[in-house]
Design a protein around this motif. Structure first.
Motif, short mmCIF file in Angstrom:
data_model
loop_
_atom_site.label_atom_id
_atom_site.label_comp_id
_atom_site.label_asym_id
_atom_site.label_seq_id
_atom_site.Cartn_x
_atom_site.Cartn_y
_atom_site.Cartn_z
N TYR A 35 1.99 -7.41 3.86
CA TYR A 35 0.86 -6.97 3.02
C TYR A 35 0.86 -5.45 2.91
O TYR A 35 0.66 -4.90 1.82
CB TYR A 35 -0.47 -7.47 3.59
N VAL A 36 1.09 -4.77 4.02
CA VAL A 36 1.11 -3.30 4.01
C VAL A 36 2.31 -2.80 3.21
O VAL A 36 2.18 -1.86 2.41
CB VAL A 36 1.12 -2.75 5.45
N LEU A 37 3.46 -3.42 3.38
CA LEU A 37 4.68 -2.97 2.69
C LEU A 37 4.57 -3.10 1.17
O LEU A 37 5.17 -2.31 0.45
CB LEU A 37 5.90 -3.74 3.19
N GLN A 38 3.82 -4.07 0.68
CA GLN A 38 3.73 -4.28 -0.77
C GLN A 38 2.79 -3.29 -1.45
O GLN A 38 2.74 -3.22 -2.66
CB GLN A 38 3.32 -5.72 -1.10
N ASP A 39 2.06 -2.50 -0.67
CA ASP A 39 1.09 -1.56 -1.23
C ASP A 39 1.62 -0.13 -1.09
O ASP A 39 1.72 0.37 0.04
CB ASP A 39 -0.24 -1.71 -0.50
N PRO A 40 1.92 0.55 -2.19
CA PRO A 40 2.50 1.89 -2.08
C PRO A 40 1.55 2.94 -1.51
O PRO A 40 2.00 4.01 -1.10
CB PRO A 40 2.89 2.23 -3.52
N SER A 41 0.26 2.66 -1.43
CA SER A 41 -0.66 3.64 -0.87
C SER A 41 -0.77 3.54 0.65
O SER A 41 -1.41 4.38 1.29
CB SER A 41 -2.05 3.49 -1.49
N LEU A 42 -0.15 2.51 1.24
CA LEU A 42 -0.17 2.33 2.69
C LEU A 42 1.22 2.61 3.26
O LEU A 42 2.21 2.50 2.55
CB LEU A 42 -0.60 0.90 3.04
N ARG A 43 1.28 2.96 4.54
CA ARG A 43 2.55 3.27 5.19
C ARG A 43 2.73 2.38 6.41
O ARG A 43 1.81 2.26 7.23
CB ARG A 43 2.59 4.73 5.65
N TYR A 44 3.92 1.79 6.55
CA TYR A 44 4.27 1.02 7.74
C TYR A 44 5.56 1.60 8.31
O TYR A 44 6.52 1.84 7.58
CB TYR A 44 4.49 -0.47 7.43
N VAL A 45 5.57 1.82 9.62
CA VAL A 45 6.76 2.32 10.31
C VAL A 45 7.10 1.31 11.40
O VAL A 45 6.29 1.02 12.27
CB VAL A 45 6.53 3.71 10.92
N SER A 46 8.30 0.76 11.32
CA SER A 46 8.78 -0.19 12.32
C SER A 46 9.27 0.59 13.53
O SER A 46 10.05 1.53 13.40
CB SER A 46 9.92 -1.02 11.72
#
Length: 98
Positions: free
Chosen positions: A33-44
């Protein structure tokens, strides 16, 4: 279990835009869900400690003013920087509790 959309949107309303965590099948819906939204950032991250450290850095950088003021702005640019918030996502299988 809470739906990814419900959790992320409630967090977004409270200013959370950064997420970090260790990939896990339980967290896949949230990560996607976070990855599909360009305004959010996810770091693995490689481990939970790294995820917490990254999010702490994001929060500290935002609180200190993470944009550099230009010569004409003086200190006003640093004072108007927006704070950032992040979430370190973790899943506990319970093995540590046994």
């Amino acid at each position: 279990m809470i739906e990814a959309r419900d959790f992320v949107e409630a967090a977004r309303e409270r200013g959370f835009e950064w997420y970090a965590g260790v990939p896990c099948s339980y967290l896949t819906p949230f990560i996607n869900y976070v990855l599909q939204d360009p305004s959010l950032r996810y770091v693995s991250m490689a481990n939970e400690g790294d995820a917490v450290a990254l999010i702490a850095g994001v929060a500290l950088a935002g609180a200190a003013g993470n944009r550099r003021p230009s010569q004409s702005e003086g200190n006003a640019g640093a004072a108007s920087a927006q704070p950032r918030r992040g979430i370190a996502m973790m899943q506990n299988s319970g093995s540590a509790m046994r």
